[in-house]
Design a protein around this motif. Structure first.
Motif, PDB file in Angstrom:
ATOM      1  N   UNK A 454     -10.827  13.181  -2.510  1.00 54.64           N
ATOM      2  CA  UNK A 454      -9.629  12.868  -3.295  1.00 54.64           C
ATOM      3  C   UNK A 454      -8.873  11.664  -2.730  1.00 54.64           C
ATOM      4  N   UNK A 455      -8.860  11.512  -1.412  1.00 56.18           N
ATOM      5  CA  UNK A 455      -8.095  10.397  -0.845  1.00 56.18           C
ATOM      6  C   UNK A 455      -8.836   9.075  -1.007  1.00 56.18           C
ATOM      7  N   UNK A 456     -10.132   9.135  -1.200  1.00 56.36           N
ATOM      8  CA  UNK A 456     -10.875   7.923  -1.537  1.00 56.36           C
ATOM      9  C   UNK A 456     -10.416   7.414  -2.906  1.00 56.36           C
ATOM     10  N   UNK A 457     -10.224   8.342  -3.835  1.00 62.14           N
ATOM     11  CA  UNK A 457      -9.716   7.974  -5.173  1.00 62.14           C
ATOM     12  C   UNK A 457      -8.261   7.511  -5.070  1.00 62.14           C
ATOM     13  N   UNK A 458      -7.460   8.236  -4.294  1.00 64.96           N
ATOM     14  CA  UNK A 458      -6.040   7.907  -4.180  1.00 64.96           C
ATOM     15  C   UNK A 458      -5.803   6.568  -3.493  1.00 64.96           C
ATOM     16  N   UNK A 459      -6.705   6.195  -2.587  1.00 66.45           N
ATOM     17  CA  UNK A 459      -6.574   4.874  -1.952  1.00 66.45           C
ATOM     18  C   UNK A 459      -6.653   3.775  -3.006  1.00 66.45           C
ATOM     19  N   UNK A 460      -7.557   3.948  -3.964  1.00 61.15           N
ATOM     20  CA  UNK A 460      -7.685   2.947  -5.030  1.00 61.15           C
ATOM     21  C   UNK A 460      -6.442   2.953  -5.919  1.00 61.15           C
ATOM     22  N   UNK A 461      -5.910   4.155  -6.199  1.00 59.10           N
ATOM     23  CA  UNK A 461      -4.675   4.250  -6.996  1.00 59.10           C
ATOM     24  C   UNK A 461      -3.532   3.552  -6.271  1.00 59.10           C
ATOM     25  N   UNK A 462      -3.419   3.800  -4.962  1.00 55.72           N
ATOM     26  CA  UNK A 462      -2.325   3.203  -4.172  1.00 55.72           C
ATOM     27  C   UNK A 462      -2.416   1.686  -4.148  1.00 55.72           C
ATOM     28  N   UNK A 463      -3.643   1.156  -4.081  1.00 51.35           N
ATOM     29  CA  UNK A 463      -3.805  -0.305  -4.089  1.00 51.35           C
ATOM     30  C   UNK A 463      -3.353  -0.885  -5.424  1.00 51.35           C
ATOM     31  N   UNK A 464      -3.678  -0.182  -6.500  1.00 48.86           N
ATOM     32  CA  UNK A 464      -3.229  -0.640  -7.820  1.00 48.86           C
ATOM     33  C   UNK A 464      -1.709  -0.567  -7.937  1.00 48.86           C
ATOM     34  N   UNK A 465      -1.115   0.513  -7.400  1.00 50.86           N
ATOM     35  CA  UNK A 465       0.348   0.643  -7.427  1.00 50.86           C
ATOM     36  C   UNK A 465       1.004  -0.466  -6.617  1.00 50.86           C
ATOM     37  N   UNK A 466       0.408  -0.792  -5.459  1.00 45.80           N
ATOM     38  CA  UNK A 466       0.958  -1.866  -4.620  1.00 45.80           C
ATOM     39  C   UNK A 466       0.892  -3.203  -5.344  1.00 45.80           C
ATOM     40  N   UNK A 467      -0.213  -3.436  -6.069  1.00 43.92           N
ATOM     41  CA  UNK A 467      -0.350  -4.686  -6.829  1.00 43.92           C
ATOM     42  C   UNK A 467       0.705  -4.761  -7.928  1.00 43.92           C
ATOM     43  N   UNK A 468       0.949  -3.637  -8.592  1.00 47.32           N
ATOM     44  CA  UNK A 468       1.977  -3.598  -9.641  1.00 47.32           C
ATOM     45  C   UNK A 468       3.357  -3.850  -9.034  1.00 47.32           C
ATOM     46  N   UNK A 469       3.644  -3.218  -7.884  1.00 47.94           N
ATOM     47  CA  UNK A 469       4.943  -3.416  -7.231  1.00 47.94           C
ATOM     48  C   UNK A 469       5.146  -4.881  -6.840  1.00 47.94           C
ATOM     49  N   UNK A 470       4.053  -5.527  -6.391  1.00 48.91           N
ATOM     50  CA  UNK A 470       4.133  -6.953  -6.035  1.00 48.91           C
ATOM     51  C   UNK A 470       4.489  -7.788  -7.262  1.00 48.91           C
ATOM     52  N   UNK A 471       3.859  -7.456  -8.399  1.00 50.83           N
ATOM     53  CA  UNK A 471       4.142  -8.189  -9.628  1.00 50.83           C
ATOM     54  C   UNK A 471       5.569  -7.934 -10.123  1.00 50.83           C
ATOM     55  N   UNK A 472       6.048  -6.695  -9.958  1.00 52.81           N
ATOM     56  CA  UNK A 472       7.429  -6.394 -10.352  1.00 52.81           C
ATOM     57  C   UNK A 472       8.418  -7.178  -9.496  1.00 52.81           C
ATOM     58  N   UNK A 473       8.135  -7.264  -8.198  1.00 50.64           N
ATOM     59  CA  UNK A 473       8.994  -8.037  -7.300  1.00 50.64           C
ATOM     60  C   UNK A 473       8.948  -9.517  -7.675  1.00 50.64           C
ATOM     61  N   UNK A 474       7.763  -9.996  -8.009  1.00 50.74           N
ATOM     62  CA  UNK A 474       7.602 -11.382  -8.433  1.00 50.74           C
ATOM     63  C   UNK A 474       8.384 -11.639  -9.721  1.00 50.74           C
ATOM     64  N   UNK A 475       8.403 -10.655 -10.603  1.00 45.92           N
ATOM     65  CA  UNK A 475       9.142 -10.793 -11.863  1.00 45.92           C
ATOM     66  C   UNK A 475      10.634 -10.944 -11.612  1.00 45.92           C
ATOM     67  N   UNK A 476      11.152 -10.154 -10.663  1.00 44.44           N
ATOM     68  CA  UNK A 476      12.581 -10.252 -10.332  1.00 44.44           C
ATOM     69  C   UNK A 476      12.885 -11.603  -9.690  1.00 44.44           C
TER      70      UNK A 476
END
Length: 526
Positions: A454-476
Motif C-alpha cells: 500500500x505504501x508503494x502506491x501511496x508514495x506515487x499518490x504523495x508525489x502527485x500531491x506534491x506536484x499539485x501543491x507546487x503548481x498551486x504555489x506557482x499559481x499564487x
C-alpha cells in the motif's frame, strides 16, 4: 514606497481618494452585539463574522443572527460596492480585504471590520481592492498593525489612512481592472482544476485503502503463505500477555512508591494505584455495519490492540520560547508529526502531563477535535506532550504501527465521514468512540506485506500531491506577479489622452473646495 511609477501616475494617501460614509468619515467601523451562534435566515438581521471577509471574496453566509430583542443599526448594513477590511485578530487575519460584488439585505458589519468607498470620480473600487491585496500593500499594512502579540493585532483607521496608493488615471485604472479579471479568470480555472485533481487523489487513496482492508491487495500473498501464518487470535493472546506484564510492572512500581511514601512519614499525596485496563471483545452486533474481510482476519476494537487510549491535557499550559514540544491537532499533517511550528512547555510541566498521557515510539496519534481524523505514527524517541485535541494510542505487542495507523485513518474517515454526509456534523471524537473503533486485524506477517504494497502506491499518490501543491504555489506567485505589474504601470499600456492622475486629483479637490464655499454662502443667507 519609492517604486518608480509612470509619469501620469502619482503616489497618493488613500484618505484623499475616499468618499465619506454615513457617519461623515471616510472609514466606518461596525458593532459587536451578543448574537446567536447560528447564521441569520433570509429577512432576519445578521452580524458578519470576520471570516466573511476572505482575500478578494465576500462570504455573506459567515454571519450570526442578531437577537430580535436587540435593535438593529441599519446605518451599518453592508451594501453592494463596499470595500470591507478586517481590523482586528491574528496577524494573518488582520488587514484582509474584499470588494462586495453582491450581498443579501440585513447584514451588519461587526466591530472587527470597517468599510470604505473610493470617490468614484477618482478611483475604481476593484482597482483599490486589487492593490490592497498585493504583497506590496500587505507588507506596508503589516507594519501598521499594533498589539502585544501576533494572536491579537489591531489596524487603526488613523494608521491605515496613511497607506500610499499608486494612483493611475481613471481610464487606465479601468483597463487594468479588466486585464486583471481576464488573467485571474484563467488562473482561477487552472487552480480549480488542480484542486479537483487533488480531491480525486484523496478519493483514490480511500479506494485503495478499502480494497486493501478487504484483503484484496494481499490476497495472492496470503494464498502463497497461508501455511506459515499465525492466526489473529494468537496475535491477540500475545498482546494480552504484554498488557498483563506491563500492568504488573506498573503495580510493582506503585508498591515501591507507596513504601517510599510511608517511609517518608506519609508526606504529600499517596501515590495513586494504576488503573487496570478493561478489555471488551467485539461482539456479533458490532459487526452489522462493517464491510467483509477475509476469513483469516478478525475484527477487533482498537482498545484491544493498545494500552489506555487517552488524550492530552485539557488545560492550556504556560508556553515557553523553547523546551519540550507541545503537540496539538495543527501539528499532525500529511500523516506525520510536524515539529517545525510547534509550541513549547518547560520540563516540569511535561513531567506532570506525561503521568496521564505519554506518547512513545510506535504510538498512533489521532486528531479528535478541530480537523478530526488526521493520523501520525510516532517514530522518534524525542519527548513531547499532547493537547486534548490529539488522542494517544500506545500500541502493544507485535503490531505494525503503520498498519494500525492506516486502519484508524480509514475507519475514522469512513465511519464518521459517512455521518457528516448524512448531515450529522461530527466535530469532536469522544475517547470511548475511539477505543471502540472497529479495526480489521490480519496476522503480523500479513501486516508487513500490506504496508509494503500500500505504501508503494501511496508514495506515487504523495508525489502527485506534491506536484499539485507546487503548481498551486506557482499559481499564487503568478497572481502576485500580475498584481505587481498592474500597480507599477506594466500590465497595460498608458494612453497619452488620459488625464494625468495628479491633474485629476487637483481638479476634484478644487471642485470640492468650491462646493464647500458655495454651501457656506447658502448657509449664511439662510
Amino acid at each position: 514606497m519609492n517604486n518608480q511609477l509612470p509619469k501620469s501616475w502619482a503616489w497618493t494617501p488613500i484618505i484623499e481618494l475616499l468618499d465619506e460614509n454615513s457617519n461623515g468619515k471616510p472609514f466606518q467601523q461596525g458593532w459587536s452585539p451578543r448574537c446567536h451562534n447560528h447564521p441569520a435566515p433570509d429577512n432576519y438581521w445578521g452580524v458578519l463574522k470576520t471570516t466573511a471577509i476572505q482575500d478578494g471574496e465576500f462570504w455573506g453566509h459567515e454571519n450570526k443572527q442578531l437577537p430580535e430583542s436587540i435593535e438593529p443599526r441599519p446605518h451599518l448594513e453592508i451594501a453592494k460596492g463596499d470595500i470591507l477590511m478586517t481590523c482586528a485578530g491574528p496577524r494573518n487575519r488582520c488587514g484582509v480585504v474584499c470588494f462586495v460584488k453582491e450581498t443579501r439585505p440585513k447584514l451588519l458589519m461587526s466591530g472587527k471590520m470597517y468599510r470604505f468607498r473610493p470617490n468614484s470620480t477618482l478611483l475604481d473600487s476593484k482597482y483599490l481592492e486589487g492593490f490592497i491585496r498585493s504583497h506590496q500593500a500587505q507588507r506596508t499594512i503589516d507594519s501598521m498593525k499594533t498589539g502585544i502579540s501576533d494572536s491579537g493585532l489591531n489596524l487603526t483607521h488613523g494608521r491605515f489612512s496613511e497607506l500610499m496608493v499608486p494612483f493611475a488615471p481613471l481610464p487606465e485604472q479601468k483597463r487594468i481592472v479588466t486585464k486583471i479579471e481576464e488573467l485571474f479568470s484563467e488562473l482561477d480555472n487552472g487552480i480549480a482544476a488542480l484542486k479537483t485533481a487533488r480531491e480525486q487523489l484523496k478519493v483514490y487513496r480511500q479506494a485503495v485503502l478499502k480494497h486493501a482492508f478487504e484483503g484484496k491487495l494481499t490476497a495472492k500473498w496470503h494464498e502463497e503463505n497461508a501455511d506459515k501464518l499465525e492466526s489473529p487470535e494468537q496475535l491477540l493472546a500475545r498482546i494480552q500477555q504484554e498488557r498483563e506484564t506491563r500492568y504488573q510492572q506498573q503495580l510493582d512500581k506503585w508498591k515501591a512508591a507507596v513504601k517510599a511514601w510511608e517511609a517518608n512519614g506519609k508526606e504529600g499525596k499517596k501515590p495513586g494505584k494504576p488503573r487496570k485496563q478493561k478489555i471488551e471483545a467485539i461482539g456479533d452486533s458490532d459487526l452489522d455495519d462493517l464491510f467483509d474481510i477475509p476469513e483469516q482476519w478478525k475484527w477487533v476494537f482498537l482498545n484491544e490492540l493498545s494500552e489506555h487510549i487517552v488524550d492530552g491535557t485539557h488545560h492550556t499550559p504556560n508556553y515557553t520560547d523553547s523546551g519540550v514540544p507541545f503537540i496539538s491537532a495543527k501539528d499532525i499533517k500529511d500523516f506525520k508529526i510536524d515539529f517545525g511550528d510547534t509550541r513549547f512547555i518547560d520540563a516540569q510541566q511535561h513531567k506532570e502531563l506525561v503521568k496521564r498521557c505519554r506518547p512513545r515510539k510506535n504510538s498512533v496519534l489521532l486528531t479528535k477535535s478541530g480537523t478530526i481524523g488526521r493520523v501520525a505514527l510516532v517514530n522518534t524517541e524525542l519527548d513531547f506532550s499532547l493537547f486534548e485535541s490529539v488522542a494517544n494510542i500506545p500500541l502493544l505487542g507485535d503490531l505494525q504501527g503503520r498498519f494500525v495507523m492506516w486502519a484508524v485513518y480509514f475507519q475514522v474517515s469512513s465511519y464518521f465521514g459517512a455521518k457528516n454526509q448524512k448531515g450529522v456534523a461530527v466535530r469532536h471524537l469522544h475517547l470511548e468512540d475511539i477505543r471502540r473503533l472497529p479495526i480489521p486485524l490480519p496476522s503480523y506477517n500479513e501486516q508487513i506485506a500490506f504496508i509494503e504494497r500500500i505504501e508503494n502506491i501511496f508514495d506515487r499518490i504523495s508525489k502527485n500531491e506534491a506536484a499539485i501543491d507546487t503548481e498551486l504555489l506557482r499559481s499564487e506567485t503568478l497572481r502576485q506577479s500580475i498584481l505587481k505589474k498592474a500597480f507599477s504601470g506594466q500590465l497595460v499600456p498608458q494612453d497619452s489622452n488620459d488625464e494625468p492622475a495628479s491633474e485629476l486629483l487637483a481638479r476634484i479637490q478644487a471642485e470640492r473646495e468650491a462646493s464647500k464655499v458655495t454651501n457656506t454662502k447658502k448657509t449664511r443667507k439662510a
